[in-house]
Design an enzyme around this catalytic site. Sequence first.
Site, mmCIF file in Angstrom:
data_model
loop_
_atom_site.group_PDB
_atom_site.id
_atom_site.type_symbol
_atom_site.label_atom_id
_atom_site.label_comp_id
_atom_site.label_asym_id
_atom_site.label_seq_id
_atom_site.Cartn_x
_atom_site.Cartn_y
_atom_site.Cartn_z
ATOM 1 N N CYS A 79 71.311 85.306 -4.281
ATOM 2 C CA CYS A 79 70.031 85.673 -4.471
ATOM 3 C C CYS A 79 68.871 85.022 -5.329
ATOM 4 C CB CYS A 79 70.868 87.069 -5.444
ATOM 5 S SG CYS A 79 69.388 88.573 -5.248
ATOM 6 N N HIS A 167 74.417 89.581 -0.987
ATOM 7 C CA HIS A 167 75.274 89.201 -2.645
ATOM 8 C C HIS A 167 77.266 89.226 -1.657
ATOM 9 C CE1 HIS A 167 73.140 89.998 -5.897
ATOM 10 N NE2 HIS A 167 72.078 90.649 -5.474
ATOM 11 N N GLU A 169 79.891 88.820 -3.583
ATOM 12 C CA GLU A 169 80.862 89.731 -4.555
ATOM 13 C C GLU A 169 80.473 90.783 -3.985
ATOM 14 O OE1 GLU A 169 76.867 89.677 -6.434
ATOM 15 O OE2 GLU A 169 77.750 88.444 -5.244
ATOM 16 N N GLY A 223 95.278 101.427 -27.787
ATOM 17 C CA GLY A 223 94.684 100.560 -26.358
ATOM 18 C C GLY A 223 95.168 99.646 -25.404
#
Length: 365
Positions: A79, A167, A169, A223
């Site tokens: 892009c 794009h 991805e 976490g």
Amino acid sequence: MQEKIIILDFGSQTTQLIGRRVRELNTYCEIVPYNKFPKDDDSVIGVILSGSPFSVYDEKAFRTSLEGIRGRIPVLGICYGAQFMAYSNGGTVEPAPSREYGRAHLEKFDSGNPLMHGLDQRTQVWMSHGDTITSLPEGFNIIASTDKVAVAAYQVDGEKTWGVQFHPEVYHSTQGTQLLRNFVVDICGSRQDWSAASFIESTVAALKEQLGNDRVILGLSGGVDSSVAAVLLNRAIGKNLTCIFVDHGMLRKNEFRDVLRDYEGLGLNVIGVDASQKFFSELAGVTDPERKRKIIGKGFIDVFDEEAHKITDAKWLAQGTIYPDCIESLSITGTTIKSHHNVGGLPEKMNLKLCEPLRLLFKDE
């Protein structure tokens, strides 16, 4: 030395996604600011230029020199990255008659070009741009077009340099992974020998070498990130690791007790600190999420620092910092996406060196 793909970040919201897609190809990659290419790193096998929130002709547009990269290392511009290479070499980039956002199909493409290998006729791609390349510099050749975009992809004569205006991805580019595979594996020559699993063995060995017999302190949050960091460090240095688990009062019911028990079951040397009342009083009446994060971050450091000073011979502070923490805390546009309490340096009074074994991993890795 671990071979890698470098992704030059021009500020796109999907830059991290490009990185994830490359790593899914069992190829290690790093995301660096657009103007911070590691010139002396011989392990770089390819470069990807990301998209950007700017137009290439904007005064504030991010620009960099690709001298010493193009022609030496394969390059793929996505892009803005494609528009930047065309524009900076004498091509023309102009506002499109209407912003193209959404599905498009490659009506024609050069199936013999290595970047296009294996793509189906009319394969679906995802467009997201307000500008379009209206003329290419000399030596830049069109290799793909849609019904609305003449220059959907190009290659530079005599170079392993490509640009795509779509794009690959994103999920909606149905064969985007194939295109990225063509670039990363076939063109750049990745051996595809990197994985999150292989990271464990190499990281434990590196930690042993880095830390030796030094004592290390790690702050546990309950976490995933800090817990995984703790287990890796425990494998490397065992009881030389002391973990401090602070209850800030925002955990689920009984979670502090249950997680503390689980940590002990993992063989971790852990100290539990109930500081919930301190946090409750400091957060009373606060509604702004960013301010809450800063209060919790500061409070955690204060409590942790008090406990850490009780361990007099520690030389290192370990943290569960992961890759998105670093990227989100300060994007290359200078705008904070989200602050993270474990990014930004240590309080000087702690006088400890920093150890971050997960700093280059995404969370799901």
